[in-house]
Design an enzyme around this catalytic site. Structure first.
Site, PDB file in Angstrom:
ATOM      1  N   ASP A  97       2.367   8.279   7.195  1.00  0.00           N
ATOM      2  CA  ASP A  97       2.100   6.846   7.255  1.00  0.00           C
ATOM      3  C   ASP A  97       1.240   6.469   6.060  1.00  0.00           C
ATOM      4  O   ASP A  97       0.628   7.337   5.434  1.00  0.00           O
ATOM      5  CB  ASP A  97       1.404   6.472   8.574  1.00  0.00           C
ATOM      6  CG  ASP A  97       1.673   5.040   9.012  1.00  0.00           C
ATOM      7  OD1 ASP A  97       2.225   4.259   8.219  1.00  0.00           O
ATOM      8  OD2 ASP A  97       1.319   4.708  10.162  1.00  0.00           O
ATOM      9  N   ASP A  98       1.207   5.188   5.740  1.00  0.00           N
ATOM     10  CA  ASP A  98       0.394   4.747   4.607  1.00  0.00           C
ATOM     11  C   ASP A  98      -1.082   4.786   4.936  1.00  0.00           C
ATOM     12  O   ASP A  98      -1.909   5.133   4.111  1.00  0.00           O
ATOM     13  CB  ASP A  98       0.808   3.354   4.132  1.00  0.00           C
ATOM     14  CG  ASP A  98       0.761   2.286   5.225  1.00  0.00           C
ATOM     15  OD1 ASP A  98       0.583   2.612   6.415  1.00  0.00           O
ATOM     16  OD2 ASP A  98       0.928   1.088   4.887  1.00  0.00           O
ATOM     17  N   ASP A 101      -5.701   3.330  10.806  1.00  0.00           N
ATOM     18  CA  ASP A 101      -6.748   2.333  10.931  1.00  0.00           C
ATOM     19  C   ASP A 101      -7.545   2.619  12.202  1.00  0.00           C
ATOM     20  O   ASP A 101      -8.477   3.412  12.185  1.00  0.00           O
ATOM     21  CB  ASP A 101      -6.113   0.934  10.943  1.00  0.00           C
ATOM     22  CG  ASP A 101      -7.125  -0.191  10.816  1.00  0.00           C
ATOM     23  OD1 ASP A 101      -8.253  -0.049  11.326  1.00  0.00           O
ATOM     24  OD2 ASP A 101      -6.796  -1.229  10.223  1.00  0.00           O
TER      25      ASP A 101
END
Length: 169
Positions: A97-98, A101
Site C-alpha cells: 500500500d502507499d 494511516d
C-alpha cells in the site's frame, strides 16, 4: 484534513525513489511469489515493486476507508481476494500500500492474509504496528498529497501561508 494538519506533497520522482527503496528492503527479505496491491493507493508502488523484484503475479484487494476523499469511515471490502492468492501460502504474499494511516485498512487486509508481509511506502504512528516494512514515517497529523492527487501549482511559503503568486511583467 483539518486546519492544523501538516501537508507533505510528494512528486512522481520522489515517490518512485521511495517505492524503489521499499523494493530494496523487500529484496533482502525475499521469498515472495505474489503481490496484493491495496487499491487504489497501492497500485503504483505495487507495480514498481513487482518490476524490481521480478514478481509476475499481482492481484488487487479493493478496500475503501476514505469517503468523499478525506472523510474516514467504515472499512468496506469492495473486491475480495481471489483464489489465485488464497490458494498459495500467505507467507509468500506481499501486501503493498502507499500509506498506513490509522491502520484500519491494514487490519482488514491482514485479517484476510494473516502471514503475509505488509509493506508501505509511508507510515504514520497509529498504523505502524501493522506494517512489516516501510520507507518513511510521517507524523499522524500530516496529510500526504500523492503525485496522482495533484497538479503543478503555486505553493505558499511555510512562513507566509496567505502569500499569493507574484506576477512578473
Amino acid at each position: 484534513m483539518h486546519g492544523s494538519d501538516k501537508v507533505f506533497p510528494v512528486s512522481w520522482d520522489t515517490f518512485h525513489r521511495d517505492a524503489r527503496a521499499l523494493a530494496w528492503r523487500l529484496a533482502s527479505i525475499g521469498g515472495f511469489s505474489a503481490i496484493v496491491a491495496v487499491t487504489r493507493g497501492g497500485l503504483v508502488p505495487a507495480a514498481i515493486v513487482a518490476r524490481e523484484l521480478g514478481i509476475r503475479v499481482v492481484e488487487t484487494v479493493c478496500v475503501a476507508s476514505y469517503h468523499e476523499e478525506r472523510e474516514r469511515g467504515e472499512v468496506q471490502v469492495l473486491k475480495p481476494l481471489t483464489d489465485t492468492i488464497l490458494a498459495r501460502p500467505s507467507a509468500e504474499v506481499l501486501i503493498i500500500d502507499d500509506l498506513v494511516d490509522t491502520g484500519a485498512t491494514a487490519k482488514a487486509v491482514r485479517d484476510m492474509l494473516s502471514d503475509a508481509h505488509f509493506a508501505t511506502v509511508y507510515a504514520k504512528p497509529q498504523g505502524l504496528p501493522l506494517v512489516d516494512t516501510f520507507v518513511t514515517e510521517v507524523s499522524q497529523d500530516t496529510w500526504i498529497f500523492f503525485p496522482w492527487d495533484t497538479g503543478l501549482s503555486f505553493q505558499a511559503p511555510i512562513g507566509k501561508p496567505d502569500a499569493k503568486p507574484r506576477r512578473r511583467a
